[in-house]
Design a protein around this motif. Structure first.
Motif, PDB file in Angstrom:
ATOM      1  N   GLY A 132      -7.981   5.543   8.447  1.00  0.00           N
ATOM      2  CA  GLY A 132      -7.285   5.183   7.135  1.00  0.00           C
ATOM      3  C   GLY A 132      -5.889   4.604   7.704  1.00  0.00           C
ATOM      4  O   GLY A 132      -6.029   3.620   8.676  1.00  0.00           O
ATOM      5  N   PHE A 133      -4.776   4.791   6.898  1.00  0.00           N
ATOM      6  CA  PHE A 133      -3.570   4.198   7.189  1.00  0.00           C
ATOM      7  C   PHE A 133      -2.564   5.312   7.709  1.00  0.00           C
ATOM      8  O   PHE A 133      -1.254   4.948   7.776  1.00  0.00           O
ATOM      9  CB  PHE A 133      -2.938   3.664   5.898  1.00  0.00           C
ATOM     10  N   VAL A 134      -3.232   6.558   8.238  1.00  0.00           N
ATOM     11  CA  VAL A 134      -2.337   7.530   8.927  1.00  0.00           C
ATOM     12  C   VAL A 134      -2.233   7.301  10.229  1.00  0.00           C
ATOM     13  O   VAL A 134      -3.148   7.491  11.081  1.00  0.00           O
ATOM     14  CB  VAL A 134      -2.753   9.063   8.536  1.00  0.00           C
ATOM     15  N   TYR A 135      -0.887   7.391  10.829  1.00  0.00           N
ATOM     16  CA  TYR A 135      -0.656   7.532  12.515  1.00  0.00           C
ATOM     17  C   TYR A 135      -0.679   8.829  12.810  1.00  0.00           C
ATOM     18  O   TYR A 135       0.281   9.631  12.195  1.00  0.00           O
ATOM     19  CB  TYR A 135       0.538   6.738  12.635  1.00  0.00           C
ATOM     20  N   ALA A 169       0.836  -0.642   9.079  1.00  0.00           N
ATOM     21  CA  ALA A 169       1.434   0.005   7.999  1.00  0.00           C
ATOM     22  C   ALA A 169       2.942   0.313   8.311  1.00  0.00           C
ATOM     23  O   ALA A 169       3.309   0.634   9.159  1.00  0.00           O
ATOM     24  CB  ALA A 169       0.638   1.318   7.457  1.00  0.00           C
ATOM     25  N   TYR A 170       3.791   0.165   6.970  1.00  0.00           N
ATOM     26  CA  TYR A 170       5.145   0.383   7.170  1.00  0.00           C
ATOM     27  C   TYR A 170       5.755  -0.332   8.315  1.00  0.00           C
ATOM     28  O   TYR A 170       5.596  -1.488   8.303  1.00  0.00           O
ATOM     29  CB  TYR A 170       5.405   1.960   7.421  1.00  0.00           C
ATOM     30  N   ASP A 171       6.745   0.188   9.144  1.00  0.00           N
ATOM     31  CA  ASP A 171       7.270  -0.665  10.263  1.00  0.00           C
ATOM     32  C   ASP A 171       6.674  -0.127  11.423  1.00  0.00           C
ATOM     33  O   ASP A 171       7.263  -0.606  12.554  1.00  0.00           O
ATOM     34  CB  ASP A 171       8.843  -0.237  10.408  1.00  0.00           C
ATOM     35  N   ASP A 267     -13.417  -2.737  10.618  1.00  0.00           N
ATOM     36  CA  ASP A 267     -13.136  -4.094   9.772  1.00  0.00           C
ATOM     37  C   ASP A 267     -11.606  -4.178   9.321  1.00  0.00           C
ATOM     38  O   ASP A 267     -11.442  -3.052   8.696  1.00  0.00           O
ATOM     39  CB  ASP A 267     -14.193  -4.234   8.490  1.00  0.00           C
ATOM     40  N   GLY A 268     -11.164  -5.300   9.518  1.00  0.00           N
ATOM     41  CA  GLY A 268      -9.803  -5.364   9.121  1.00  0.00           C
ATOM     42  C   GLY A 268      -8.678  -4.427   9.911  1.00  0.00           C
ATOM     43  O   GLY A 268      -7.377  -4.815   9.494  1.00  0.00           O
ATOM     44  N   GLY A 269      -9.162  -3.959  10.875  1.00  0.00           N
ATOM     45  CA  GLY A 269      -8.140  -3.533  11.891  1.00  0.00           C
ATOM     46  C   GLY A 269      -7.883  -4.294  13.178  1.00  0.00           C
ATOM     47  O   GLY A 269      -8.563  -5.185  13.179  1.00  0.00           O
TER      48      GLY A 269
END
Length: 383
Positions: A132-135, A169-171, A267-269
């Motif tokens: 997902g978008f979680v680091y 995502a974010y900074d 895809d998209g990464g």
């Protein structure tokens, strides 16, 4: 007068002892209790609750019982001193103590704006069902507008199955996170690390990166992180990059083995990958490493063993062993990059090219030298 002098000496001694710490704190998930003081094995704490709310002093040690296992994150406070670092390690016999983040914490071992720490002998994992978008990280140290942080040692840990985002995502940048990450995320050039040693760790099945030291603001004089050494580590089956330094001056990456990097795409990464590389820095040396089985999956134009990338100055790749990689043995991305030396990197069964580069008008020296005539006699590739 003598009595007064004695009282003053006692007070000074007490203050020094209080400031120094030098206590050993024990944590045992099986037999401990959070009602204990933690100061002996039979008075060990059970969870990380007390440790995470305590500010430790120089010389303190936090010891985790072998065979124990915790869920969540160990995130103690405080900083050591140059002479007396704070240590996280293990005690007892048996398997390494395990910290499982379960994908719900930023990292199972997390330090923010802290200096003079040693992290040693742990097993760490942080899996999640999706990136997902979680680091996420395994062992994560962050400098978030913390100024100059010093003397970090990450030694002999087993870090595996860390799930982190491939997306911007974010900074943040997806490269910044993974198995072991030492991260400058602040917005000022005065934020940096001085003296980071990452040695003897085993990192497997982590993403996006295996081991990374990242300094976001680096370009001007004295902004980059310095004294970075990444040595004698093993990274295997990493989602993307195996070992990376970004924004470092004088980093040394040596005697590491990278096997099977670039093992995931999305895809998209951001799907480019290299086994071992440096970028946005100067005077870095990559030597005596072995990189093999690096993948070049669909959407990944790299798949290379070694790489000197954008804004790298005076960097060297030498005395390495590259074999069975799907991409290049060594890739130079010059946008711009200059004063780079490549020497004595042996390549065997490379699928694509031995060396490739862009914008070749920059000054470049390449030499091919046989392993017998140039490699030190005491260095033998591990595979």
């Amino acid at each position: 007068m003598r009595r007064l002098s004695g009282i003053l000496l006692f007070v000074l001694f007490s203050v020094c002892c209080f400031a120094q710490g030098d206590n050993i704190y024990y944590i045992d998930s099986r037999s401990g209790s959070d009602s204990h003081d933690g100061l002996s094995p039979d008075r060990a704490w059970k969870t990380f609750s007390i440790a995470n709310n305590k500010e430790f002093k120089p010389g303190d040690r936090i010891l985790l019982k072998c065979g124990s296992k915790w869920s969540g994150s160990l995130a103690p406070k405080g900083s050591g001193s140059d002479e007396a670092p704070i240590t996280i390690a293990s005690y007892g016999e048996g398997e390494r103590p395990v910290i499982d983040g379960g994908g719900i914490v930023k990292a199972p071992v997390y330090l923010r704006n802290q200096s003079n720490w040693t992290i040693q002998g742990l097993e760490v994992t942080n899996p999640a069902p999706e990136r997902g978008f979680v680091y996420r990280g395994g062992i994560l140290l962050e400098n978030d507008n913390g100024g100059v942080l010093r003397n970090i040692k990450i030694l002999d840990n087993y870090v595996h199955h860390v799930t982190s985002s491939f997306r911007y995502a974010y900074d943040f940048h997806p490269h910044q996170f993974g198995g072991i990450a030492v991260n400058v995320t602040g917005s000022k050039g005065t934020d940096k690390f001085r003296n980071v040693l990452i040695e003897g760790n085993k990192v497997e099945n982590t993403g996006r990166t295996g081991i990374v030291v990242w300094d976001h603001i680096f370009a001007k004089y004295d902004e980059a992180s310095t004294g970075v050494r990444i040595k004698n580590n093993s990274v295997k089956d990493i989602d993307s990059d195996g070992i990376l330094t970004y924004g470092c001056d004088g980093a040394i990456i040596e005697y590491n083995v990278a096997d099977g990097c670039g093992s995931f795409r999305e895809d998209g990464g951001f799907n480019g990958s290299a086994a071992i590389w440096c970028t946005r820095g100067s005077n870095c040396i990559i030597q005596y490493n072995e990189a093999f089985n690096t993948h070049m999956l669909e959407g990944n134009a790299d798949g290379t063993a070694f790489d000197i990338d954008i804004d790298a100055i005076n960097c060297i790749v030498q005395y390495n062993y590259s074999h069975d990689n799907e991409g290049d043995s060594c890739y130079l991305s010059m946008h711009p990059i200059h004063r780079v030396a490549l020497s004595a990197t042996i390549s065997a069964k490379t699928i694509r090219r031995v060396y490739s580069w862009l914008q070749a008008e920059y000054r470049l020296t390449c030499r091919y030298i046989t392993i017998r005539s140039i490699f030190p006699k005491d260095w033998i590739p591990r595979s």
